[in-house]
Write a protein that holds these residues in place. Structure first.
Motif, short mmCIF file in Angstrom:
data_model
loop_
_atom_site.label_atom_id
_atom_site.label_comp_id
_atom_site.label_asym_id
_atom_site.label_seq_id
_atom_site.Cartn_x
_atom_site.Cartn_y
_atom_site.Cartn_z
N LEU A 107 -17.90 13.71 -37.32
CA LEU A 107 -19.23 13.49 -36.73
C LEU A 107 -19.15 12.35 -35.73
CD1 LEU A 107 -21.58 13.82 -39.83
CD2 LEU A 107 -21.39 15.41 -37.91
N ILE A 108 -19.58 12.63 -34.50
CA ILE A 108 -19.61 11.60 -33.47
C ILE A 108 -21.06 11.40 -33.01
CG2 ILE A 108 -17.26 12.05 -32.67
CD1 ILE A 108 -18.56 13.67 -30.33
N ALA A 109 -21.30 10.25 -32.37
CA ALA A 109 -22.64 9.92 -31.91
C ALA A 109 -22.75 10.18 -30.41
CB ALA A 109 -22.97 8.46 -32.23
N ILE A 110 -23.53 11.18 -30.07
CA ILE A 110 -23.79 11.49 -28.67
C ILE A 110 -25.05 12.35 -28.64
CG2 ILE A 110 -22.36 13.59 -28.59
CD1 ILE A 110 -21.51 12.63 -25.74
N PHE A 176 -17.02 1.57 -22.54
CA PHE A 176 -17.08 1.80 -23.98
C PHE A 176 -16.79 3.27 -24.31
CE2 PHE A 176 -20.55 -1.36 -22.98
CZ PHE A 176 -19.76 -2.47 -23.24
N THR A 177 -16.44 3.48 -25.58
CA THR A 177 -16.07 4.82 -26.05
C THR A 177 -17.14 5.40 -26.97
OG1 THR A 177 -14.85 3.92 -27.93
CG2 THR A 177 -13.62 4.28 -25.90
N ILE A 178 -17.00 6.66 -27.31
CA ILE A 178 -17.91 7.35 -28.22
C ILE A 178 -17.53 7.01 -29.66
CG2 ILE A 178 -18.69 9.60 -29.05
CD1 ILE A 178 -18.18 10.70 -26.25
N PRO A 179 -18.46 6.51 -30.47
CA PRO A 179 -18.12 6.16 -31.85
C PRO A 179 -18.29 7.32 -32.82
CG PRO A 179 -20.34 5.44 -31.38
CD PRO A 179 -19.82 6.09 -30.12
N THR A 180 -17.56 7.24 -33.92
CA THR A 180 -17.78 8.19 -35.01
C THR A 180 -18.87 7.64 -35.92
OG1 THR A 180 -16.18 7.16 -36.50
CG2 THR A 180 -15.35 8.83 -34.95
N PHE A 181 -19.40 8.51 -36.76
CA PHE A 181 -20.40 8.08 -37.72
C PHE A 181 -19.81 7.05 -38.70
CE2 PHE A 181 -22.98 9.25 -41.68
CZ PHE A 181 -24.01 8.36 -41.35
N VAL A 182 -18.57 7.23 -39.07
CA VAL A 182 -17.91 6.27 -39.97
C VAL A 182 -17.83 4.91 -39.32
CG1 VAL A 182 -15.74 5.71 -41.13
CG2 VAL A 182 -16.63 8.05 -41.22
N GLU A 183 -17.51 4.86 -38.04
CA GLU A 183 -17.45 3.57 -37.33
C GLU A 183 -18.83 2.91 -37.28
OE1 GLU A 183 -13.75 4.17 -34.22
OE2 GLU A 183 -15.71 5.03 -33.70
N ILE A 184 -19.86 3.70 -37.16
CA ILE A 184 -21.22 3.16 -37.16
C ILE A 184 -21.57 2.58 -38.54
CG2 ILE A 184 -23.67 3.74 -36.89
CD1 ILE A 184 -22.72 5.93 -34.90
N LEU A 185 -21.18 3.28 -39.59
CA LEU A 185 -21.39 2.75 -40.94
C LEU A 185 -20.61 1.47 -41.14
CD1 LEU A 185 -21.28 6.02 -43.11
CD2 LEU A 185 -23.31 4.70 -42.41
N ASP A 186 -19.40 1.39 -40.61
CA ASP A 186 -18.62 0.15 -40.70
C ASP A 186 -19.34 -0.99 -39.99
OD1 ASP A 186 -16.53 1.19 -42.19
OD2 ASP A 186 -15.32 1.71 -40.44
#
Length: 473
Positions: A107-110, A176-186
């Motif tokens: 899952l990515i954020a876009i 900047f790059t596209i983050p994953t949902f896991v990176e957002i939770l981190d």
């Protein structure tokens, strides 16, 4: 006073001091108990429901919830870790990622399925755009995110979505790059457990200021059809959350749900334009007690059209809806009565109302208002919305903190904002009891002075009948 003196002069039995004291303390104790009882949260308010996106009635007044729309997307390109971090620094109650799956199941954020809207995908991957494909909307074309692996997507750089306005700086484009949902939770975990403790000393205020993540699933039914039933994004979301090592502590901790501290926002909110998705997620989470421990996140039903009577009738058949997210124009570019009816219908169902989206540029501001600040003030103070999707987090926070004309900070709210709810009832009870004690002490003092006057009066000897004659001798 003469009547009181007369009674004492007639020898009326005096009330014993001890007897009066016993009534005095009984009365003050009873008053303190009653005051503590009436300010104690009721069973329905006890603790806070993790499904509640609205502060309980017992909570002190707080400004409307500010949802950092795609991060701080006025200041930095949307859906980037840097934009989300800035939104948190500006005080957003929520960061808000739109989630889309990659080809290999991340899952990515876009926001847009077409990566070309906000990235340099066309430059890096020419010829990868869809022109003809099977879907429920064959007119669509573009560089679709679910056609790329995560490794490919991580090579892309993001730019500002709105390029035709000088209000948004392009100086941060393609950094900047596209983050994953896991990176957002981190990011959220780091802010909650590492940053807040070093910028806020009070543990109570840390809890009050702990932000959450307000997740939108983009077009789940389209994804399911486009992948021929192979990808159900709802399941992918739940799997990602279940596999996240800090999920239970950060998102599903029963202690954060049931304690009596001041209101803080639920750590996770689920939103979608498809009610079926919200119903499915709620049912799955209710069934998995081991993972979610009955700490159910609120569900927000996003609306692409303004609600009519049929909408409200259909909504009543849904079980998983805790709030609605209408276009703000449903409250602005319509007659006042229609807007008020929307708010009344939502309130009667105990639904929060979070309109979207407040942007600073005048092209997005209703012509009824001079600027976005005036428009926000109207939404907060006249429409009394519960929250707002805002791309200008600092503006939304400032308008919310300013309050509304005619609002006053009461003593009750002041106490509630300082002390925990478990202490507050006893403080209020003690305060009122103390005031009552002072009043009764004053009455006791007046009573004592009256008794002294009466005693002095009884000691005065009557004048002789020939007093006047004696004075002339």
């Amino acid at each position: 006073m003469s009547a009181v003196i007369k009674n004492y002069g007639q020898g009326k039995p005096r009330r014993q001091r001890g007897h009066l004291k016993s009534h005095f303390f009984s009365l003050t104790s009873a008053m303190a108990f009653v005051c503590a009882t009436i300010t104690q949260p009721t069973a329905s308010d006890a603790g806070k429901s993790c499904r509640s996106i609205k502060p309980p009635s017992s909570a002190a007044h707080r400004p409307p919830i500010v949802i950092g729309h795609r991060g701080a997307s006025y200041n930095l390109p949307e859906h980037t870790l840097e934009g989300y971090r800035l939104a948190l620094e500006l005080g957003a109650d929520y960061i808000e990622p739109d989630l889309i799956p990659t080809k290999d199941g991340h899952l990515i954020a876009i926001h847009s399925f077409d990566l070309n809207v906000t990235t340099n995908v066309e430059k890096l991957f020419p010829g990868r755009a869809r022109t003809q494909f099977e879907s429920n909307d064959p007119s669509l074309s573009g560089y679709f995110a679910n056609d790329f692996t995560l490794a490919e997507i991580k090579t892309l750089k993001v730019k500002q979505r709105l390029e035709d306005t000088p209000a948004r700086s392009p100086k941060m484009d393609y950094i900047f790059t596209i983050p994953t949902f896991v990176e957002i939770l981190d990011l959220l975990h780091d802010w909650t457990y590492n940053v807040l403790p070093v910028i806020e000393r009070s543990e109570i205020k840390q809890r009050q200021k702990t932000p959450g993540v307000y997740v939108e699933l983009k077009n789940p039914s389209w994804i399911y059809n486009d992948t021929h039933g192979e990808v159900k994004v709802e399941d992918l979301l739940l799997d990602t959350i279940s596999n996240y090592p800090f999920a239970k502590k950060m998102l599903f901790d029963p202690k954060s749900c049931n304690d009596d501290s001041e209101y803080s926002v639920p750590p996770l909110v689920l939103q979608c334009f498809e009610a079926e998705t919200l119903e499915y997620l709620r049912a799955r989470m209710e069934a998995d007690q081991e993972m979610y421990r009955n700490v159910l996140p609120p569900s927000v039903y996003l609306l692409d059209v303004c609600p009519d009577s049929n909408f409200w009738d259909n909504l009543d058949s849904l079980k998983a809806i805790d709030a609605i997210g209408p276009n703000k124009n449903c409250l602005l570019d319509t007659d006042y009565g229609t807007a008020q009816k929307l708010m009344k219908e939502a309130k009667s169902r105990n639904l929060a109302v979070h309109p979207w989206t407040e942007r600073l540029e005048l092209e997005f501001v209703s012509e009824k208002f001079d600027d976005a600040e005036e428009e926000l003030t109207y939404l907060f103070c006249e429409m009394k919305v519960d929250g707002i999707f805002a791309e200008n987090v600092n503006l939304a926070k400032r308008v919310g903190a300013a309050g509304c004309e005619g609002e006053s900070s009461t003593l009750l709210s002041s106490f509630q904002s300082i002390f925990p709810r478990e202490v507050f009832p006893f403080l209020v009870g003690g305060l009122i009891g103390g005031i009552l004690i002072l009043l009764l002490l004053k009455l006791w003092s007046c009573h004592s002075q009256t008794r002294m006057l009466a005693s002095n009066y009884q000691q005065i000897q009557p004048l002789p009948e020939n007093f006047d004659q004696q004075q002339t001798v």
